[in-house]
Write an enzyme that holds these catalytic residues in place. Structure first.
Site: not given
Length: 387
Positions: A187-188
């Site tokens: 999700v980064k």
């Protein structure tokens, strides 16, 4: 379901990973140092040590700075637990510095007060871990000045912040810190599936961290080697861990880094659109510190609860019921049961606790469409019924 965050995988990314699967190396080969080179090229830092997670990077960073029993590590209460846990892994004690209510980052004013008190009491920290929450850089210049005064080492937890800038310097340059840590979780901003890295401008620190990520083993023979050995030789010279990044992860990371600027630019467009659409609603939108450019990993709003009839929980659940997977970053670390057992309690860090009562992370990722963003705002608006 609209997630709060997700990876953006291109055909180029897939091809890069498949090429490694067809190569001679899957674990340790040329892709890991090539990924490290991509990180140093972007940030301007001299050295990068790629590992299997940002937690591992935090751990080896603390070890390289010789954090140990009897030492203190300070960090922000509003962070993922790894920022604090890394100190515990080394046998150190952990404490916190409350946040700035505008930026949600560690507050320099609170830090100054706490350092002055700790100096008198003889319990200064050895390491400070400021966290660039949501991608918003901390006020690193002020933090560095304060830490220099008391000889405190700095590890920037930039897990949310690759692609951002502070005072014209890329986050990760280590201009105001000893070590900077990145996360490459899916999700980064960019991903290696799982992974992290520790960057530094200090050659000795980079060598230590490289040893700690791979069992404390080196193949170098030096004057301490008792007899001459062949090319098969390796020696363990310290206690390390298996924190290595794979070739597959590194290949994905190299490909993703080619789109870093694009990813962050899209996030800024989404943030600008959110801020426009949310205008007039009883919420606080993210504040931007002067002379900074956020990586915008997260877009966090704060509910103005005194202006609405719904509770924080009700607004959150209304969004979830409507297939919008909002999240909350984060529960203050000192309110976790494990840390409460150490003596931390409610009321210790009031600004962090107030933030927790009001914060919601809205969906933020490059693949988020305008229609999905419109749905998020529509459902949020309906849940914020006026008193």
């Amino acid at each position: 379901m609209i997630p709060y965050g997700r990876q953006d995988i291109s055909q180029q990314d897939i091809d890069a990973v498949v090429a490694v699967l067809k190569s001679d190396f899957l674990t340790q080969g040329p892709k890991v140092p090539a990924f490290e080179s991509a990180l140093t090229s972007h940030t301007g830092a001299k050295y990068a040590v790629a590992v299997n997670s940002a937690t591992s990077a935090l751990h080896i960073a603390c070890m390289a700075l010789e954090l140990g029993e009897g030492d203190w590590l300070w960090t922000s209460p509003i962070t993922f637990v790894a920022s604090a846990n890394a100190g515990l892994y080394c046998g150190a004690k952990v404490d916190f510095v409350d946040i700035d209510s505008r930026t949600y980052n560690l507050c320099p004013n609170e830090l100054e007060i706490k350092l002055e008190r700790a100096s008198v009491e003889g319990c200064l920290p050895k390491v400070l871990v400021p966290v660039h929450l949501c991608g918003q850089p901390c006020d690193m210049k002020r933090i560095r000045e304060l830490c220099n005064k008391y000889d405190v080492k700095i590890i920037e937890d930039a897990s949310h912040a690759i692609g951002g800038y502070y005072e014209g310097q890329p986050i990760g340059s280590c201009h105001y810190s000893d070590i900077t840590v990145f996360s490459f979780h899916p999700v980064k901003i960019v991903t290696t599936a799982e992974g992290g890295a520790a960057l530094t401008n200090d050659h000795k620190l980079s060598e230590k961290m490289a040893l700690y990520r791979s069992h404390g083993i080196t193949r170098d023979q030096d004057e301490m080697t008792e007899v001459s050995h062949g090319d098969w030789y390796y020696q363990q010279i310290t206690l390390g861990y298996n924190y290595r990044m794979t070739e597959l992860q590194a290949a994905l990371g190299i490909s993703q880094m080619m789109r870093l600027k694009e990813f962050v630019a899209i996030r800024h467009k989404l943030a600008e659109r959110y801020s426009f659409l949310l205008k007039g609603l009883p919420v606080l939108i993210p504040y931007q510190l002067e002379n900074t450019y956020s990586g915008l990993h997260l877009y966090v709003i704060r509910l103005q609860l005194d202006e609405i009839s719904a509770t924080h929980k009700e607004v959150f659940e209304e969004l979830r019921v409507n297939q919008i997977a909002v999240n909350l970053h984060y529960i203050p670390v000192h309110m976790q049961p494990y840390y409460k057992a150490m003596g931390f309690k409610y009321g210790d860090y009031p600004d962090s606790e107030q933030y927790y009562k009001e914060a919601i992370s809205l969906p933020m990722y490059p693949g988020l469409s305008e229609s999905e963003q419109d749905k998020v705002v529509k459902v949020l608006t309906s849940s914020l019924a006026s008193k």
